[in-house]
Write a protein that holds these residues in place. Structure first.
Motif, PDB file in Angstrom:
ATOM      1  N   ALA A  94      17.891  -4.588  -4.112  1.00  0.00           N
ATOM      2  CA  ALA A  94      16.851  -5.199  -4.945  1.00  0.00           C
ATOM      3  C   ALA A  94      15.467  -4.939  -4.375  1.00  0.00           C
ATOM      4  O   ALA A  94      14.517  -4.642  -5.102  1.00  0.00           O
ATOM      5  N   GLY A  95      15.353  -5.040  -3.041  1.00  0.00           N
ATOM      6  CA  GLY A  95      14.070  -4.755  -2.409  1.00  0.00           C
ATOM      7  C   GLY A  95      13.659  -3.309  -2.573  1.00  0.00           C
ATOM      8  O   GLY A  95      12.483  -3.009  -2.804  1.00  0.00           O
ATOM      9  N   GLY A  96      14.631  -2.399  -2.440  1.00  0.00           N
ATOM     10  CA  GLY A  96      14.322  -0.986  -2.618  1.00  0.00           C
ATOM     11  C   GLY A  96      13.888  -0.661  -4.035  1.00  0.00           C
ATOM     12  O   GLY A  96      12.952   0.119  -4.247  1.00  0.00           O
ATOM     13  N   LEU A  97      14.563  -1.261  -5.004  1.00  0.00           N
ATOM     14  CA  LEU A  97      14.171  -1.030  -6.399  1.00  0.00           C
ATOM     15  C   LEU A  97      12.785  -1.591  -6.690  1.00  0.00           C
ATOM     16  O   LEU A  97      11.995  -0.981  -7.423  1.00  0.00           O
ATOM     17  N   SER A  98      12.484  -2.746  -6.105  1.00  0.00           N
ATOM     18  CA  SER A  98      11.150  -3.322  -6.285  1.00  0.00           C
ATOM     19  C   SER A  98      10.086  -2.427  -5.656  1.00  0.00           C
ATOM     20  O   SER A  98       9.004  -2.236  -6.226  1.00  0.00           O
ATOM     21  N   PHE A  99      10.417  -1.871  -4.478  1.00  0.00           N
ATOM     22  CA  PHE A  99       9.477  -0.957  -3.818  1.00  0.00           C
ATOM     23  C   PHE A  99       9.231   0.289  -4.674  1.00  0.00           C
ATOM     24  O   PHE A  99       8.086   0.721  -4.859  1.00  0.00           O
ATOM     25  N   LEU A 100      10.305   0.870  -5.229  1.00  0.00           N
ATOM     26  CA  LEU A 100      10.161   2.053  -6.073  1.00  0.00           C
ATOM     27  C   LEU A 100       9.359   1.747  -7.333  1.00  0.00           C
ATOM     28  O   LEU A 100       8.558   2.568  -7.786  1.00  0.00           O
ATOM     29  N   ARG A 101       9.571   0.551  -7.894  1.00  0.00           N
ATOM     30  CA  ARG A 101       8.820   0.189  -9.088  1.00  0.00           C
ATOM     31  C   ARG A 101       7.318   0.136  -8.801  1.00  0.00           C
ATOM     32  O   ARG A 101       6.506   0.638  -9.577  1.00  0.00           O
ATOM     33  N   ARG A 102       6.972  -0.453  -7.651  1.00  0.00           N
ATOM     34  CA  ARG A 102       5.551  -0.522  -7.299  1.00  0.00           C
ATOM     35  C   ARG A 102       4.967   0.862  -7.040  1.00  0.00           C
ATOM     36  O   ARG A 102       3.811   1.138  -7.389  1.00  0.00           O
ATOM     37  N   ARG A 103       5.759   1.747  -6.442  1.00  0.00           N
ATOM     38  CA  ARG A 103       5.242   3.093  -6.170  1.00  0.00           C
ATOM     39  C   ARG A 103       5.032   3.861  -7.474  1.00  0.00           C
ATOM     40  O   ARG A 103       4.050   4.608  -7.616  1.00  0.00           O
ATOM     41  N   LEU A 104       5.979   3.690  -8.406  1.00  0.00           N
ATOM     42  CA  LEU A 104       5.882   4.431  -9.671  1.00  0.00           C
ATOM     43  C   LEU A 104       4.773   3.896 -10.566  1.00  0.00           C
ATOM     44  O   LEU A 104       4.133   4.662 -11.296  1.00  0.00           O
ATOM     45  N   THR A 105       4.542   2.602 -10.505  1.00  0.00           N
ATOM     46  CA  THR A 105       3.512   2.007 -11.356  1.00  0.00           C
ATOM     47  C   THR A 105       2.144   1.981 -10.690  1.00  0.00           C
ATOM     48  O   THR A 105       1.147   1.612 -11.335  1.00  0.00           O
ATOM     49  N   GLY A 106       2.081   2.350  -9.413  1.00  0.00           N
ATOM     50  CA  GLY A 106       0.808   2.335  -8.702  1.00  0.00           C
ATOM     51  C   GLY A 106       0.356   0.953  -8.297  1.00  0.00           C
ATOM     52  O   GLY A 106      -0.832   0.748  -7.997  1.00  0.00           O
ATOM     53  N   ASP A 107       1.277   0.006  -8.254  1.00  0.00           N
ATOM     54  CA  ASP A 107       0.938  -1.373  -7.916  1.00  0.00           C
ATOM     55  C   ASP A 107       1.003  -1.583  -6.403  1.00  0.00           C
ATOM     56  O   ASP A 107       1.827  -2.340  -5.887  1.00  0.00           O
ATOM     57  N   TYR A 108       0.179  -0.863  -5.652  1.00  0.00           N
ATOM     58  CA  TYR A 108       0.099  -1.012  -4.199  1.00  0.00           C
ATOM     59  C   TYR A 108      -1.329  -0.697  -3.761  1.00  0.00           C
ATOM     60  O   TYR A 108      -2.096  -0.078  -4.507  1.00  0.00           O
ATOM     61  N   GLU A 109      -1.682  -1.124  -2.557  1.00  0.00           N
ATOM     62  CA  GLU A 109      -3.047  -1.017  -2.088  1.00  0.00           C
ATOM     63  C   GLU A 109      -3.196   0.094  -1.051  1.00  0.00           C
ATOM     64  O   GLU A 109      -2.327   0.281  -0.203  1.00  0.00           O
ATOM     65  N   VAL A 110      -4.304   0.809  -1.128  1.00  0.00           N
ATOM     66  CA  VAL A 110      -4.687   1.839  -0.157  1.00  0.00           C
ATOM     67  C   VAL A 110      -6.155   1.636   0.163  1.00  0.00           C
ATOM     68  O   VAL A 110      -6.974   1.490  -0.761  1.00  0.00           O
ATOM     69  N   ASP A 111      -6.498   1.571   1.462  1.00  0.00           N
ATOM     70  CA  ASP A 111      -7.901   1.334   1.794  1.00  0.00           C
ATOM     71  C   ASP A 111      -8.706   2.623   1.662  1.00  0.00           C
ATOM     72  O   ASP A 111      -8.171   3.687   1.307  1.00  0.00           O
ATOM     73  N   ASP A 112     -10.005   2.533   1.944  1.00  0.00           N
ATOM     74  CA  ASP A 112     -10.876   3.691   1.732  1.00  0.00           C
ATOM     75  C   ASP A 112     -10.663   4.803   2.746  1.00  0.00           C
ATOM     76  O   ASP A 112     -11.235   5.876   2.620  1.00  0.00           O
ATOM     77  N   PHE A 113      -9.804   4.585   3.757  1.00  0.00           N
ATOM     78  CA  PHE A 113      -9.422   5.645   4.685  1.00  0.00           C
ATOM     79  C   PHE A 113      -8.129   6.341   4.234  1.00  0.00           C
ATOM     80  O   PHE A 113      -7.703   7.311   4.850  1.00  0.00           O
ATOM     81  N   GLY A 114      -7.492   5.798   3.199  1.00  0.00           N
ATOM     82  CA  GLY A 114      -6.223   6.340   2.736  1.00  0.00           C
ATOM     83  C   GLY A 114      -5.012   5.656   3.334  1.00  0.00           C
ATOM     84  O   GLY A 114      -3.874   6.090   3.113  1.00  0.00           O
ATOM     85  N   TYR A 115      -5.224   4.575   4.077  1.00  0.00           N
ATOM     86  CA  TYR A 115      -4.128   3.880   4.753  1.00  0.00           C
ATOM     87  C   TYR A 115      -3.292   3.093   3.756  1.00  0.00           C
ATOM     88  O   TYR A 115      -3.807   2.266   3.003  1.00  0.00           O
ATOM     89  N   ASP A 116      -1.980   3.339   3.769  1.00  0.00           N
ATOM     90  CA  ASP A 116      -1.022   2.682   2.888  1.00  0.00           C
ATOM     91  C   ASP A 116      -0.107   1.829   3.763  1.00  0.00           C
ATOM     92  O   ASP A 116       0.856   2.325   4.347  1.00  0.00           O
ATOM     93  N   GLU A 117      -0.429   0.546   3.872  1.00  0.00           N
ATOM     94  CA  GLU A 117       0.320  -0.321   4.790  1.00  0.00           C
ATOM     95  C   GLU A 117       1.774  -0.490   4.369  1.00  0.00           C
ATOM     96  O   GLU A 117       2.680  -0.484   5.202  1.00  0.00           O
ATOM     97  N   GLU A 118       2.019  -0.638   3.070  1.00  0.00           N
ATOM     98  CA  GLU A 118       3.390  -0.832   2.593  1.00  0.00           C
ATOM     99  C   GLU A 118       4.253   0.392   2.887  1.00  0.00           C
ATOM    100  O   GLU A 118       5.372   0.271   3.394  1.00  0.00           O
ATOM    101  N   LEU A 119       3.739   1.581   2.595  1.00  0.00           N
ATOM    102  CA  LEU A 119       4.499   2.804   2.863  1.00  0.00           C
ATOM    103  C   LEU A 119       4.728   2.988   4.356  1.00  0.00           C
ATOM    104  O   LEU A 119       5.805   3.415   4.784  1.00  0.00           O
TER     105      LEU A 119
END
Length: 365
Positions: A94-119
């Motif tokens: 379930a967690g993996g599917l939720s993670f994939l959904r956020r990646r596909l929909t772009g529902d994640y944060e990236v700072d102005d340096f390009g840092y992706d904390e979730e990934l």
């Protein structure tokens, strides 16, 4: 990375082969009328008759224990073998599917340096953690010297032909610090010119080794890592292992002074031996645009197999912080002060390296 929202599952119903949930027994007083006491009083004998012993009814508290579900003697049906593992697997899926959904929909944060904390937390760290824990068996010391919050500059020695020491230091900070802090490394320009490596470095939080980026990160309260030896340290021959090279012009000290951030020396033992560099093909390096082209006992003789690092035993020790907040802002322009602080950091790292080498029993154990 943000924790995925897990859909709860009924473990008893989802487990294959699990015994059905037994129906709860009706208690002794469950059929009484509304308002009737739960305790059955002693029956009063009729006047003039002797009360037989058998006519005495005991209270419910005096009755023999029943085999109810809550009684200690009751044997509850045990869950099916592997039920806990099935529940954990379901949560991970379930967690993996939720993670994939956020990646596909772009529902994640990236700072102005390009840092992706979730990934970084859920993917990149998971990929390098087996190398950290099982292959190099990294031992971490002095993690308490890293502050729980606020900006700080971690300065470390650099070695190993390939920059695996920076990645291992990043994992060491994240996995061992009580606050789970993230280390943002300053990398050379070459890192951001290589395909794939460029994107992964940005996603993992690395940025260019320049004063502007370092100051912005420190101002935000981030942990910043720098290895002042640069290519001189990582590309030095095996005969000069654990001998620190020149620390540049002390730019990292100037950055720390401007932000009033503490400088934390870091000594890494074990990285020097993963690729023993016995030669440097300088002509080939110039053709390829590399600062050096290493020749080791296994590379390029064994081809791709020669690129596998040796399984050395690592130790990473963080030293006591060197405070800079007591200096005035104009101290960053004092060349003598920068030279003295740079030399102090370098000497502390070198002294700790020698001490760790004396304590080390073997390169591989």
């Amino acid at each position: 990375m943000a924790d995925a929202k897990v859909i709860p599952f009924d473990d008893d119903r989802s487990r294959t082969g699990a015994a059905p949930r037994p129906s709860r027994r009706r208690s002794a007083g469950s059929s009484r009328r509304k308002g009737e006491s739960a305790v059955v009083r002693e029956v009063q004998p009729l006047p003039g008759r002797a009360r037989p012993q058998d006519d005495v009814q005991v209270t419910r508290e005096q009755q023999p224990p029943q085999q109810s579900q809550d009684h200690p003697g009751h044997q509850s049906p045990s869950p099916a073998p592997g039920g806990g593992a099935v529940g954990g697997l379901e949560r991970r899926i379930a967690g993996g599917l939720s993670f994939l959904r956020r990646r596909l929909t772009g529902d994640y944060e990236v700072d102005d340096f390009g840092y992706d904390e979730e990934l970084t937390d859920q993917v990149l760290m998971s990929l390098v953690r087996p190398l950290y824990e099982k292959y190099f068996r990294v031992e971490v010391k002095g993690i308490e010297n890293i502050p729980a919050e606020g900006g700080a500059l971690i300065v470390a020695n650099h070695s190993g032909t390939l920059p695996l020491d920076g990645v291992m230091m990043q994992v060491a900070v994240h996995d061992n610090h009580p606050a789970g802090r993230h280390l943002r490394l300053l990398a050379a320009d070459l890192v951001f010119m290589l395909p794939v490596i460029n994107e992964l470095a940005r996603k993992a939080g690395h940025t260019l080794a320049c004063a502007e980026d370092a100051e912005r990160l420190l101002e935000r309260g981030e942990l910043v890592g720098v290895m002042p030896e640069g290519f001189k340290g990582i590309g030095k021959p095996f005969s000069e292992r654990y001998k620190l090279q020149r620390f540049g012009r002390g730019g990292f000290v100037s950055t720390a002074l401007r932000q009033g951030a503490p400088i934390i020396p870091c000594s890494i033992v074990g990285a020097e031996e993963i690729y023993p560099m016995i030669g440097n093909a300088k002509t080939l390096a110039r053709v390829l645009g590399f600062p050096y082209f290493p020749i080791t006992p296994t590379f390029p003789l064994l081809g791709p197999l020669g690129a596998i690092p040796l399984p050395t035993k690592w130790t990473i020790q963080f030293g006591e912080p060197i405070r800079t907040d007591s200096y005035p802002p104009e101290a960053a322009e004092d060349p003598m002060l920068m030279f003295n602080l740079t030399d102090q950091v370098r000497e502390q790292i070198q002294h700790t390296l020698y001490k760790l080498l004396v304590q080390r029993r073997s390169v591989f154990f």
